[in-house]
Write a protein that holds these residues in place. Structure first.
Motif, mmCIF file in Angstrom:
data_model
loop_
_atom_site.group_PDB
_atom_site.id
_atom_site.type_symbol
_atom_site.label_atom_id
_atom_site.label_comp_id
_atom_site.label_asym_id
_atom_site.label_seq_id
_atom_site.Cartn_x
_atom_site.Cartn_y
_atom_site.Cartn_z
ATOM 1 N N UNK A 119 73.787 59.720 50.062
ATOM 2 C CA UNK A 119 74.497 59.886 49.317
ATOM 3 C C UNK A 119 75.485 59.179 49.350
ATOM 4 N N UNK A 120 75.965 59.676 50.625
ATOM 5 C CA UNK A 120 77.291 58.616 50.623
ATOM 6 C C UNK A 120 77.607 57.975 51.533
ATOM 7 N N UNK A 121 77.934 56.459 51.945
ATOM 8 C CA UNK A 121 77.746 55.368 52.364
ATOM 9 C C UNK A 121 79.013 55.002 53.139
ATOM 10 N N UNK A 122 79.180 54.957 54.285
ATOM 11 C CA UNK A 122 79.926 54.457 55.740
ATOM 12 C C UNK A 122 80.229 52.880 55.901
ATOM 13 N N UNK A 123 81.500 52.354 56.399
ATOM 14 C CA UNK A 123 81.840 51.192 56.700
ATOM 15 C C UNK A 123 82.396 51.735 58.207
ATOM 16 N N UNK A 124 82.802 50.432 59.168
ATOM 17 C CA UNK A 124 83.780 50.844 59.517
ATOM 18 C C UNK A 124 84.548 49.365 60.329
ATOM 19 N N UNK A 158 69.660 57.127 49.106
ATOM 20 C CA UNK A 158 68.917 57.737 48.348
ATOM 21 C C UNK A 158 68.213 58.394 46.653
ATOM 22 N N UNK A 159 69.433 57.746 45.730
ATOM 23 C CA UNK A 159 68.594 57.663 44.441
ATOM 24 C C UNK A 159 68.328 56.410 44.162
ATOM 25 N N UNK A 160 68.512 55.454 45.123
ATOM 26 C CA UNK A 160 67.284 54.058 44.537
ATOM 27 C C UNK A 160 68.220 52.949 44.540
ATOM 28 N N UNK A 161 69.409 53.163 44.581
ATOM 29 C CA UNK A 161 70.369 52.928 44.558
ATOM 30 C C UNK A 161 70.895 51.915 45.185
ATOM 31 N N UNK A 162 70.989 50.863 45.773
ATOM 32 C CA UNK A 162 71.470 49.636 46.163
ATOM 33 C C UNK A 162 72.758 49.314 46.772
ATOM 34 N N UNK A 163 73.183 50.058 47.860
ATOM 35 C CA UNK A 163 74.594 48.821 48.381
ATOM 36 C C UNK A 163 74.593 47.669 48.822
ATOM 37 N N UNK A 212 66.258 54.028 54.090
ATOM 38 C CA UNK A 212 66.940 56.081 53.866
ATOM 39 C C UNK A 212 66.785 56.561 55.296
ATOM 40 N N UNK A 213 68.112 57.193 55.042
ATOM 41 C CA UNK A 213 67.374 58.399 56.271
ATOM 42 C C UNK A 213 65.908 59.709 56.263
ATOM 43 N N UNK A 214 66.104 59.421 54.512
ATOM 44 C CA UNK A 214 64.784 60.044 54.075
ATOM 45 C C UNK A 214 63.334 59.430 54.488
ATOM 46 N N UNK A 215 63.733 57.689 54.232
ATOM 47 C CA UNK A 215 61.983 57.388 54.701
ATOM 48 C C UNK A 215 61.622 56.848 53.219
ATOM 49 N N UNK A 216 62.263 57.369 51.865
ATOM 50 C CA UNK A 216 61.880 57.045 50.552
ATOM 51 C C UNK A 216 62.512 55.592 49.807
ATOM 52 N N UNK A 217 63.302 54.663 50.519
ATOM 53 C CA UNK A 217 63.866 54.010 50.206
ATOM 54 C C UNK A 217 64.317 52.591 51.142
ATOM 55 N N UNK A 218 64.183 51.298 50.878
ATOM 56 C CA UNK A 218 64.509 50.498 50.919
ATOM 57 C C UNK A 218 65.067 48.750 51.152
ATOM 58 N N UNK A 251 66.072 43.390 47.020
ATOM 59 C CA UNK A 251 64.723 43.647 47.082
ATOM 60 C C UNK A 251 65.006 44.973 47.186
ATOM 61 N N UNK A 252 64.433 46.397 46.454
ATOM 62 C CA UNK A 252 64.575 47.233 46.715
ATOM 63 C C UNK A 252 63.008 47.904 46.611
ATOM 64 N N UNK A 253 62.684 48.492 47.997
ATOM 65 C CA UNK A 253 61.243 48.436 48.663
ATOM 66 C C UNK A 253 61.491 50.820 48.264
ATOM 67 N N UNK A 254 60.198 50.859 47.483
ATOM 68 C CA UNK A 254 60.376 52.534 47.484
ATOM 69 C C UNK A 254 58.587 52.769 48.201
ATOM 70 N N UNK A 255 58.810 53.638 49.099
ATOM 71 C CA UNK A 255 57.753 53.360 50.469
ATOM 72 C C UNK A 255 57.448 54.973 50.295
ATOM 73 N N UNK A 256 58.145 56.231 49.169
ATOM 74 C CA UNK A 256 57.347 57.755 49.035
ATOM 75 C C UNK A 256 56.053 57.305 47.919
#
Length: 378
Positions: free
Chosen positions: A130-135, A77-82, A28-34, A47-52
């Motif tokens: 919060x938002x997620x974009x695709x092209x 940023x809320x911990x969900x994964x798209x 994530x942009x704030x470095x909290x999750x991956x 698999x979700x990682x918590x980094x903070x």
């Protein structure tokens, strides 16, 4: 964490050989999750990682069916994964996964069609978290979609003329997006797209008229830009400053004869101090991958061994100058290794290629975007 360019797909003939966003591990942009695809063989799961926290930890998010290897992931940023899945060769479905006790919750968001030769890729995590974009990239037009964070499922937000790759956020709000665009058979030029004005396009990089000028990374705090261009005669890594009157520079220390060098993270928090920003680089050669660290003020690039099991091309800087690299081994399935910027030795003069032309266009100052005296949005 800084904004960075996406890794394009193999079917994209305009792909950037130095694209910086690793498809296998996204932060994530704030470095909290991956998030990444974990598992072995065909038994893949999210698999979700918590980094903070004090120590990183991973949470598996499996479903009844395994994920396909081409599934794209984007942590929020809320911990969900798209999760973006390709279905029937043309339809792309989107879901949000989250832990619910011992199970995995799934919220289905809808789908986007990518017919014919078009293909859809997720853009890097938005700075707002919060938002997620695709092209959706077609032969002559690129369509931008808001696929998470909207009110009614996937929403088309912009249509950009040309075939676009890359994807770098230029601000902290998720309004200004840089894309590398090719019009017809012309050169690739980075442009800025204003998502709050219907996708209004502004030229961003034009080092020479005929050069391919791509934006790889941008740091909104300092204005530092990492660029790949063939303006010096062949593809080189260079740096510039958003809005600066100075030309793009191509340091010799970023050239390695037998290895590819790709930037993947810039130190945040260096407000108006682009030359002091630490930059992390992935170095790939026949013998493997390792890490380079460099500052624009430096005359050398330090080369450091990566931790065993490094998820190559992934990492983030702290504002204090510590580079955190994620790794996974049999003994440590979720780890973060810290590397500090090594001390700078006594400076030695080093030539740097500077490309200056009468038509050199500096990067568009962000505070002037959207600019006046432009044609209608395209």
């Amino acid at each position: 964490m800084t904004a960075c360019a996406i890794e394009t797909t193999a079917e994209d003939d305009d792909r950037d050989p130095g694209a910086a966003w690793p498809a296998g591990f996204t932060i994530t942009a704030n470095g909290a999750y991956a998030a990444r695809l974990a598992g072995a063989g065909d038994a893949l799961y999210v698999e979700r990682w918590t980094l903070d926290g004090p120590e990183p930890y991973a949470v598996p998010l499996p479903l009844d069916q395994p994920e396909e290897r081409g599934t794209q992931l984007l942590p929020l940023a809320d911990g969900r994964v798209l999760v973006a899945r390709r279905v029937d060769g043309r339809r792309n479905t989107f879901s949000l996964l989250y832990p619910t006790g011992p199970a995995t919750g799934e919220l289905r968001l809808g789908s986007v069609e990518a017919p014919g030769s078009e293909h859809l890729v997720l853009l890097p995590p938005s700075p707002d978290g919060i938002c997620a974009y695709a092209m959706c990239v077609g032969p002559d037009t690129t369509t931008l979609w808001l696929v998470a964070g909207g009110a009614f499922g996937p929403e088309r937000v912009a249509e950009v003329k040309g075939r676009c790759t890359g994807g770098v956020w230029l601000d902290r709000t998720g309004r200004m997006l840089a894309l590398d665009r090719r019009l017809g058979d012309g050169p690739v030029k980075a442009v800025a797209v204003d998502l709050e004005r219907g996708g209004e396009v502004t030229p961003l990089l034009q080092i020479t008229e005929d050069s391919d000028d791509r934006l790889l990374l941008a740091d909104p705090d300092s204005g530092l830009l990492l660029i790949r261009s063939d303006a010096p005669g062949h593809d080189r890594l260079g740096w510039g400053v958003l809005g600066s009157l100075l030309p793009v520079r191509f340091p010799e220390c970023l050239r390695l004869d037998d290895a590819a060098v790709t930037p993947f993270a810039v130190q945040p928090g260096q407000v108006l101090m682009p030359e002091s920003c630490a930059v992390a680089l992935r170095i790939d050669a026949a013998g493997g991958s390792w890490v380079g660290v460099w500052q624009p003020s430096s005359r050398r690039m330090a080369q450091l061994a990566a931790p065993q099991g490094w998820l190559a091309g992934a990492g983030l800087w702290t504002a204090e100058g510590v580079l955190r690299l994620p790794y996974a081994t049999d003994g440590v399935p979720c780890g973060l290794a810290g590397l500090e910027m090594p001390p700078e030795p006594e400076p030695e003069p080093e030539p740097a290629t500077v490309v200056e032309e009468p038509r050199v266009c500096r990067p568009v100052p962000l505070q002037q975007a959207p600019l006046t005296d432009r044609g209608p949005a395209r």
